[in-house]
Design a protein around this motif. Structure first.
Motif, PDB file in Angstrom:
ATOM      1  N   ARG A   1     -12.672   4.535  30.471  1.00 25.86           N
ATOM      2  CA  ARG A   1     -12.272   6.052  30.705  1.00 25.86           C
ATOM      3  C   ARG A   1     -13.468   6.645  31.255  1.00 25.86           C
ATOM      4  N   ILE A   2     -14.996   6.316  30.829  1.00 27.52           N
ATOM      5  CA  ILE A   2     -15.938   6.599  31.295  1.00 27.52           C
ATOM      6  C   ILE A   2     -16.307   6.285  32.694  1.00 27.52           C
ATOM      7  N   GLU A   3     -16.108   5.005  32.951  1.00 25.80           N
ATOM      8  CA  GLU A   3     -16.178   4.422  34.123  1.00 25.80           C
ATOM      9  C   GLU A   3     -15.542   5.021  35.402  1.00 25.80           C
ATOM     10  N   SER A   4     -14.107   5.193  34.972  1.00 27.06           N
ATOM     11  CA  SER A   4     -13.182   5.378  35.914  1.00 27.06           C
ATOM     12  C   SER A   4     -12.468   6.834  35.961  1.00 27.06           C
ATOM     13  N   ARG A  10     -14.039  11.960  31.366  1.00 25.12           N
ATOM     14  CA  ARG A  10     -15.361  11.371  31.137  1.00 25.12           C
ATOM     15  C   ARG A  10     -16.020  12.000  29.946  1.00 25.12           C
ATOM     16  N   ALA A  31     -23.305   0.253  25.502  1.00 22.49           N
ATOM     17  CA  ALA A  31     -22.797   1.277  26.296  1.00 22.49           C
ATOM     18  C   ALA A  31     -24.123   1.901  27.075  1.00 22.49           C
ATOM     19  N   GLU A  33     -26.439   0.616  29.252  1.00 18.09           N
ATOM     20  CA  GLU A  33     -26.625   0.587  30.772  1.00 18.09           C
ATOM     21  C   GLU A  33     -25.584   1.565  31.614  1.00 18.09           C
ATOM     22  N   LEU A  34     -24.220   1.816  30.993  1.00 25.89           N
ATOM     23  CA  LEU A  34     -23.294   2.378  31.717  1.00 25.89           C
ATOM     24  C   LEU A  34     -23.765   4.118  31.523  1.00 25.89           C
ATOM     25  N   GLU A  37     -26.682   4.793  34.043  1.00 25.32           N
ATOM     26  CA  GLU A  37     -26.344   4.909  35.447  1.00 25.32           C
ATOM     27  C   GLU A  37     -25.550   6.320  35.729  1.00 25.32           C
ATOM     28  N   LEU A  38     -25.077   7.089  34.633  1.00 28.07           N
ATOM     29  CA  LEU A  38     -24.590   8.120  34.862  1.00 28.07           C
ATOM     30  C   LEU A  38     -25.654   9.434  34.990  1.00 28.07           C
ATOM     31  N   ALA A  42     -23.685  11.498  38.272  1.00 27.79           N
ATOM     32  CA  ALA A  42     -22.374  11.999  37.563  1.00 27.79           C
ATOM     33  C   ALA A  42     -22.656  13.487  37.657  1.00 27.79           C
ATOM     34  N   ALA A  50     -24.237  12.285  28.399  1.00 28.68           N
ATOM     35  CA  ALA A  50     -25.002  10.831  28.524  1.00 28.68           C
ATOM     36  C   ALA A  50     -26.303  10.779  27.939  1.00 28.68           C
TER      37      ALA A  50
END
Length: 313
Positions: A1-4, A10, A31, A33-34, A37-38, A42, A50
């Motif tokens: 859900r966070i990625e897409s 999100r 989590a 690394e994700l 990225e945000l 984002a 985040a």
């Protein structure tokens, strides 16, 4: 859900992850690394969520969140919404306790933000304190900004910033000399940590500038009876150091220094012995002799004996 998901999806998922990270940081490390990225691409609301989670992870797993430091610093820019900047600062303040050297290049930006009314100065001051503990030279270019902030109405950030100035004054007393009148005012603060840190700065500077610190002696004498042991230790350091250059100024502290020979901290008793020696306190010989015979700390016994011998001469 966070990625897409979309922004709303999100944020809901991030809120769930935040609860998990608060309860069990180790289980949430995958989590990281994700989340990092945000921070680059984002929406601001998602970036803020985040950062909050990364701050939770930072205490126990600083290595996992280290790559977030540079993007978080980039979010301190003036063109970023102040709420997001404050979130970035909270994360950086937590991380700085583990690896302050990663933030040294951000010192000018951090010092400037102390004067931004939209920014919470507490995390900024905590970061600067962490940096000062290991890299005090990094603060040299921003000393004027630190002085300006310390001259504002005292608040909790002052105690962290004074702590930073204390480390700076140990390395560069000449640079910190102008802090003496500022610390002299803050030594009367009702906030215990602020009072202790102000006394600590003055104690550090008293070695190099005993004459400039001498006017603080009456306050230092009074604070020998403070409820806080760190305050008592720091003011005993002030008195011992000023007494080396101006024994007459510290002589009125004799009775209080004799009382300090029973302090719970050995370092405070040690300082009291030195101060009594330097002011040639004949009235303290009996108590000092008792300390020679009974104090549990060898260093205190030794300096008490030196004081007795010096006074008797």
């Amino acid at each position: 859900r966070i990625e897409s998901g979309d922004v709303k999806t999100r944020r809901l998922a991030l809120a769930e992850l935040a609860e998990l990270a608060a309860a069990s940081p180790s289980d949430s490390v995958p989590a990281a690394e994700l989340l990092i990225e945000l921070l680059d691409d984002a929406a601001p609301a998602v970036q803020g969520e985040a950062l909050g989670i990364l701050a939770n992870l930072s205490d126990e797993h600083p290595d996992a969140v280290r790559p977030a430091v540079e993007p978080a610093i980039s979010l301190l820019s003036d063109d970023i919404h102040h709420l997001l900047r404050n979130e970035a600062l909270q994360f950086l303040a937590t991380f700085a306790e583990h690896d302050p050297e990663r933030l040294t290049e951000a010192v000018p930006q951090l010092a400037a933000s102390l004067h931004d009314d939209a920014i919470d100065p507490d995390p900024v001051a905590r970061i600067l304190l962490s940096i000062a503990q290991s890299e005090p030279d990094a603060l040299l270019p921003v000393v004027p900004k630190l002085e300006l902030f310390l001259e504002t109405e005292p608040q909790s950030a002052h105690k962290w910033l004074l702590g930073a100035v204390g480390y700076l004054s140990k390395a560069h007393p000449g640079i910190a000399e102008e802090m003496i009148p500022i610390a002299a005012e803050l030594i009367e603060s009702e906030d215990t940590v602020l009072r202790a840190n102000a006394a600590g700065v003055l104690a550090d500077l008293a070695d190099e500038y005993p004459t400039e610190v001498k006017p603080i002696v009456p306050d230092a004498i009074e604070l020998l009876e403070d409820d806080d042991k760190q305050v008592r230790y720091n003011v005993s350091s002030i008195l011992a150091r000023v007494a080396n250059a101006h024994p007459d100024a510290v002589e009125p502290a004799t009775e209080h220094l004799v009382t300090a020979l029973d302090d719970e901290l050995a370092d405070t008793r040690f300082n009291a012995c030195w101060a009594l020696k330097r002011i040639d306190a004949t009235a303290a010989i009996e108590k000092l002799s008792e300390i020679v015979a009974t104090d549990p700390d060898e260093d205190v016994r030794d300096v008490a004996q030196m004081a007795v011998d010096s006074i008797k001469e």
